[in-house]
Motif scaffolding. Sequence first.
Motif, PDB file in Angstrom:
ATOM      1  N   ALA A 526     -26.018  47.446 126.633  1.00 30.37           N
ATOM      2  CA  ALA A 526     -25.329  46.194 126.957  1.00 30.37           C
ATOM      3  C   ALA A 526     -23.870  46.275 126.525  1.00 30.37           C
ATOM      4  N   ALA A 527     -22.960  45.811 127.380  1.00 21.57           N
ATOM      5  CA  ALA A 527     -21.525  45.911 127.100  1.00 21.57           C
ATOM      6  C   ALA A 527     -21.141  45.114 125.859  1.00 21.57           C
ATOM      7  N   ARG A 528     -21.686  43.904 125.699  1.00 24.73           N
ATOM      8  CA  ARG A 528     -21.325  43.077 124.543  1.00 24.73           C
ATOM      9  C   ARG A 528     -21.797  43.713 123.251  1.00 24.73           C
ATOM     10  N   VAL A 529     -22.973  44.316 123.280  1.00 21.84           N
ATOM     11  CA  VAL A 529     -23.473  44.991 122.078  1.00 21.84           C
ATOM     12  C   VAL A 529     -22.624  46.211 121.781  1.00 21.84           C
ATOM     13  N   CYS A 530     -22.230  46.962 122.826  1.00 20.32           N
ATOM     14  CA  CYS A 530     -21.344  48.117 122.620  1.00 20.32           C
ATOM     15  C   CYS A 530     -20.015  47.682 122.000  1.00 20.32           C
ATOM     16  N   SER A 531     -19.467  46.573 122.460  1.00 21.54           N
ATOM     17  CA  SER A 531     -18.181  46.104 121.924  1.00 21.54           C
ATOM     18  C   SER A 531     -18.290  45.795 120.442  1.00 21.54           C
ATOM     19  N   CYS A 532     -19.378  45.094 120.050  1.00 18.78           N
ATOM     20  CA  CYS A 532     -19.567  44.766 118.633  1.00 18.78           C
ATOM     21  C   CYS A 532     -19.789  46.022 117.797  1.00 18.78           C
ATOM     22  N   ALA A 533     -20.585  46.967 118.323  1.00 20.58           N
ATOM     23  CA  ALA A 533     -20.848  48.211 117.590  1.00 20.58           C
ATOM     24  C   ALA A 533     -19.575  49.040 117.446  1.00 20.58           C
ATOM     25  N   LEU A 534     -18.747  49.072 118.494  1.00 18.27           N
ATOM     26  CA  LEU A 534     -17.482  49.827 118.411  1.00 18.27           C
ATOM     27  C   LEU A 534     -16.551  49.205 117.376  1.00 18.27           C
ATOM     28  N   TRP A 535     -16.537  47.865 117.293  1.00 20.67           N
ATOM     29  CA  TRP A 535     -15.685  47.223 116.276  1.00 20.67           C
ATOM     30  C   TRP A 535     -16.152  47.614 114.877  1.00 20.67           C
ATOM     31  N   ILE A 536     -17.474  47.661 114.665  1.00 19.26           N
ATOM     32  CA  ILE A 536     -18.009  48.061 113.351  1.00 19.26           C
ATOM     33  C   ILE A 536     -17.609  49.503 113.048  1.00 19.26           C
ATOM     34  N   ILE A 537     -17.706  50.388 114.034  1.00 11.61           N
ATOM     35  CA  ILE A 537     -17.333  51.805 113.816  1.00 11.61           C
ATOM     36  C   ILE A 537     -15.856  51.919 113.480  1.00 11.61           C
ATOM     37  N   GLY A 538     -15.021  51.157 114.199  1.00 12.00           N
ATOM     38  CA  GLY A 538     -13.590  51.248 113.947  1.00 12.00           C
ATOM     39  C   GLY A 538     -13.180  50.687 112.591  1.00 12.00           C
ATOM     40  N   GLU A 539     -13.913  49.677 112.080  1.00  9.99           N
ATOM     41  CA  GLU A 539     -13.516  49.044 110.821  1.00  9.99           C
ATOM     42  C   GLU A 539     -14.142  49.699 109.596  1.00  9.99           C
ATOM     43  N   TYR A 540     -15.335  50.245 109.701  1.00  8.95           N
ATOM     44  CA  TYR A 540     -16.075  50.665 108.506  1.00  8.95           C
ATOM     45  C   TYR A 540     -16.335  52.161 108.426  1.00  8.95           C
ATOM     46  N   THR A 708       3.941  55.406 115.291  1.00 15.15           N
ATOM     47  CA  THR A 708       3.249  54.536 114.352  1.00 15.15           C
ATOM     48  C   THR A 708       4.184  54.122 113.228  1.00 15.15           C
ATOM     49  N   GLY A 709       4.200  52.813 112.925  1.00 14.23           N
ATOM     50  CA  GLY A 709       4.971  52.306 111.800  1.00 14.23           C
ATOM     51  C   GLY A 709       4.045  51.788 110.714  1.00 14.23           C
ATOM     52  N   ASP A 710       4.565  51.623 109.511  1.00 12.79           N
ATOM     53  CA  ASP A 710       3.737  51.177 108.382  1.00 12.79           C
ATOM     54  C   ASP A 710       3.220  49.758 108.584  1.00 12.79           C
ATOM     55  N   GLU A 711       4.082  48.892 109.117  1.00 13.06           N
ATOM     56  CA  GLU A 711       3.647  47.509 109.328  1.00 13.06           C
ATOM     57  C   GLU A 711       2.522  47.430 110.358  1.00 13.06           C
ATOM     58  N   VAL A 712       2.700  48.183 111.433  1.00  9.63           N
ATOM     59  CA  VAL A 712       1.667  48.181 112.477  1.00  9.63           C
ATOM     60  C   VAL A 712       0.366  48.776 111.947  1.00  9.63           C
ATOM     61  N   ARG A 713       0.467  49.837 111.149  1.00  8.95           N
ATOM     62  CA  ARG A 713      -0.727  50.452 110.572  1.00  8.95           C
ATOM     63  C   ARG A 713      -1.470  49.459 109.675  1.00  8.95           C
ATOM     64  N   LYS A 714      -0.718  48.691 108.920  1.00 11.14           N
ATOM     65  CA  LYS A 714      -1.333  47.705 108.031  1.00 11.14           C
ATOM     66  C   LYS A 714      -2.079  46.634 108.831  1.00 11.14           C
ATOM     67  N   ILE A 715      -1.453  46.204 109.938  1.00  7.84           N
ATOM     68  CA  ILE A 715      -2.110  45.190 110.774  1.00  7.84           C
ATOM     69  C   ILE A 715      -3.421  45.716 111.330  1.00  7.84           C
ATOM     70  N   TRP A 716      -3.417  46.937 111.846  1.00  8.45           N
ATOM     71  CA  TRP A 716      -4.599  47.479 112.512  1.00  8.45           C
ATOM     72  C   TRP A 716      -5.695  47.852 111.521  1.00  8.45           C
ATOM     73  N   LEU A 717      -5.332  48.345 110.354  1.00  8.40           N
ATOM     74  CA  LEU A 717      -6.346  48.847 109.425  1.00  8.40           C
ATOM     75  C   LEU A 717      -6.774  47.829 108.369  1.00  8.40           C
ATOM     76  N   GLN A 718      -6.000  46.770 108.159  1.00  8.93           N
ATOM     77  CA  GLN A 718      -6.343  45.823 107.105  1.00  8.93           C
ATOM     78  C   GLN A 718      -6.494  44.374 107.605  1.00  8.93           C
ATOM     79  N   SER A 719      -5.571  43.935 108.441  1.00 10.81           N
ATOM     80  CA  SER A 719      -5.561  42.520 108.836  1.00 10.81           C
ATOM     81  C   SER A 719      -6.802  42.126 109.628  1.00 10.81           C
ATOM     82  N   CYS A 720      -7.312  43.059 110.451  1.00 11.99           N
ATOM     83  CA  CYS A 720      -8.490  42.725 111.261  1.00 11.99           C
ATOM     84  C   CYS A 720      -9.678  42.376 110.373  1.00 11.99           C
ATOM     85  N   ARG A 721      -9.912  43.216 109.353  1.00 11.15           N
ATOM     86  CA  ARG A 721     -11.053  42.952 108.481  1.00 11.15           C
ATOM     87  C   ARG A 721     -10.806  41.708 107.633  1.00 11.15           C
TER      88      ARG A 721
END
Length: 1029
Positions: A526-540, A708-721
Amino acid sequence: MDRVRFMNFSYPKNHNQLQTITPKVLLLFLYYLPSLIKNTRAGSVRVSQIFSLYLSLNSTRTLSFFYLDLTSSLYGNKKEMEKSCTFLVHFDKGTPAIATEIKEALEGSDVSAKIDAMKKAISLLLNGETLPQLFITIVRYVLPSEDHTVQKLLLLYLEIIDKKDAKGRVLPEMILICQNLRNNLQHPNEYIRGVTLRFLCRLNETEIIEPLIPSVLQNLEHRHPFIRRNAISAVMAIYKLPHGEQLLIDAPEMIEKVLSTELDQSAKRNAFLMLFNCDQDRATNYLLTNVDKVSEWGELLQMVVLELIRKVCRTNRGEKGKYIKIIISLLNAPSNAVIYECASTLVSLSSAPTAIRAAASTYCQLLISQSDNNVKLIVLDRLNELKSSHREIMVDRIMDVLRALSSPNLDIQKKTLDIALDLITPRNITEVVLMLKKEVMKTQNGELEKNGEYRQMLIQAIHSCAIKFPEVASTVVHLLMDFLGDSNVASAIDVAIFVREIIETNPKLRVSIITRLLDTFYQIRAARVCSCALWIIGEYCLSLSEVEIGIATIKQCLGELPFYSVSEEGEAPTDATKNSQQPSSVTVSSRRPAILSDGTYATQSAASETAFSPPTIVQGSLAAGNLRSLLLTGDFFLGAVVACTLTKLVLRLEEVQPSKVEVNKASAQALLIMVSMIQLGQSPVLSHPIDGDSYDRILLCIRLLCSTGDEVRKIWLQSCRQSFVKMLSEKQLRETEELKAKAQVSYAQPDDLIDFYHLKSRKGMSQLELEDEVQDDLKRATGEFIKDGDDANKLNRILQLTGFSDPVYAEAYVTVHHYDIVLDVTVINRTKDTLQNLCLELATMGDLKLVERPQNYILAPESSKQIKANIKVSSTETGVIFGNIVYETSNVLERTVVVLNDIHIDIMDYISPAVCTDAAFRTMWAEFEWENKVAVNTIIQSEKDFLDHVIKSTNMKCLTAPSALDGDCGFLAANLYAKSIFGEDALVNISIEKQADGKLSGYIRIRSKTQGIALSLGDKITLKQKGGS
């Protein structure tokens, strides 16, 4: 002008004159007829004739409008129209019987023809016909018949005919049936005696009953129990008549003697019921005298005993102790109905822990032993009520309640899980989760049709348990992850959401969850389940090995690149799809002879030609399943999620991978995947191109990986979680606030007496009585006995029905219960005259039904009277109650009518705020067919203030999170939800924006399964939305 001109209209004298009236004139006649009747006498024209004529004129659209007012005006003053109906018979209006045919059949000798004729006569009488000419025929030809069916029909006929004249006196011809009834009461056949006695129970004419009393009393000693029990019922019915105590002075003593010697259980039940209704003290004395024998009595008698106990204990709470012992002894009765009533009576009378435990145990026993689903649902409702008031006792019964999950009915399973989830404690959480795990494993066999829905409910229940008690998450999370690839998409989504929340709240489980998720990711379809699983893989995925495995898993599930290829002309496409595609053109070079300017031939490569060949999708290997197949169906939102996940993994790889070569390699592979997805989206091989949002998202990821900049890296790797953690904390805060709101806060008055438990005298008190006394003291101390609401709210419920200058002043206190409305009307006589035959006449509009019309009263000068009226409610809809007060005085011959103000029943009394998931809201929004669209028209200029105003006005719950409503962007969209007391769902979507001039515009959409709630809620919003003072 029409009204003035119509006042000169003369009433038609007969039906022939009615037929000469034109439709417009008749319509006008019907419109003003109620008001004219109040001032004149018009008895020569039957309402049925007016209605039949109007129907014949083929205009029925306004008939219902006049029906209530006409019948109220024409028949409201006639007491004889208020006859009670004791039975109903289906009547086929297609072939109405003729009185002459019925009379001929009754006069004949054929018994079957007589039976049919009697049935037709009864049906006609029940539907408004009078048939006065049949009475003498029936007396002559039907009365002497010996056939049992004919005699039974004769009694039904006598039951429904008019036995009194217009002045309320018994008709002289009724004397003809008295001798027949006396003969029947002495008939040798038991059936004739029994049905005649039963007929006397429904007879209200004292003049007819009085000569039959000796025969009725003789039947109390008849040898057959069928006759004795009907004789007892007849004695009770006669004794309950207005002057029945004078007809049967010693009836209670007589029935008490019968009760002491009677052996038949049905007759004993009727005798005890007679004492219960007519002489409660004798019934109570008999019960206390035979306390030891109560458990041996029959089921019917035991039910009456329980009713008596409830009635006695409500009036005298001090004697509860001795009666509760009787109830406890009846808990072991063989009848399930008696057991259920015992448990209900215990809960209503006592709060002692011993009594509540016994009731809970009884309910659980019934829940398991009964196979009827309706019984199970009723018992679960009772257990839910016990849970609300005695949670600490119900906690010990949680496993017994969960045994109801063995039922295949989804409604039973849902109610069971709802009750169990509120009873979870640290002591029983392990057992409950183990039970739920076993139930989840049972759903894998696929035997039942609705296993997917049941599994979804179990997953949500386990999710709730794991949130409340994180220590049990480790025991269930790996089992539930097997269902990420479930064919039931809703169930799989619930598992993914559960895993996403657990991996954040339980850091110790992060590694094992990520490992298991990467191993089973290829199974997700299922696409919705894949999207949620991909978010978990990307964050954790944090460690080097996890990041590398995550990138490799995504690459494997995407398959070989590119996603499509273009084959040259003459080459067979490999792995092409069977679907025909639009041809695209490519340029290829060709060599052939050319003619020069001088006419000679030459060979050149200057010419070119175009060959057309269809582009084809490269499907990849069979193992490269889920992500590739979903992308090739055109799901580019999933493609954007894949791009974001790869971007996060590459950014994290830069932090944990010391080798720049490996980082650059992974970055290049990710860029290739993103470019291939954009190329696929812009190619003609798919039916629709990539949407703008997904295209911009993927392009953003490409730019990010390139620089890649430091501010952008911080947003992608920290702000989402951090945003996810904030969302979880807000959710937990909302749940905590809801629990606090549900908690009942009771207050005691400062001058209330305090009973000291240890100083109480315990002489002659059993443990159960002592516990009951203590619980009553606790309730009294905490103010639980004082259920009076706010006085201001009570005053708001009082409605003025008449003016202060009217001779009769009336006001009503409206109490709205779940399924009925109680009007407590106070009527005050403001004149110096005695008002006779004062009657409160009510009629309703909408899905409201008047249960009974109040009777006539005599009101002394300057005195008052309380009149109650019950109105049944059948659906969630705004209704109107209207009517008048009619009375007579000694000075004026005609009746006086005082018209009452209308009472509008508000829809807000029936709906209450409720909560549902976003998925459930969307599903209902798609399914519900009734929609009411209301344009926003308000003086409020703040979007948030307008939303709060609508929520307050409609008594609904806002499902949109507060964080989503923060900020000031000039636009607001929110979902509201409420549930009616009848189980109906009300959905509201508010979409508004602020215009340049500061005003709000937009629409409020209401959806529901029924039309009434959509229209009524729309009217309420239209009325209240302006928000002015």
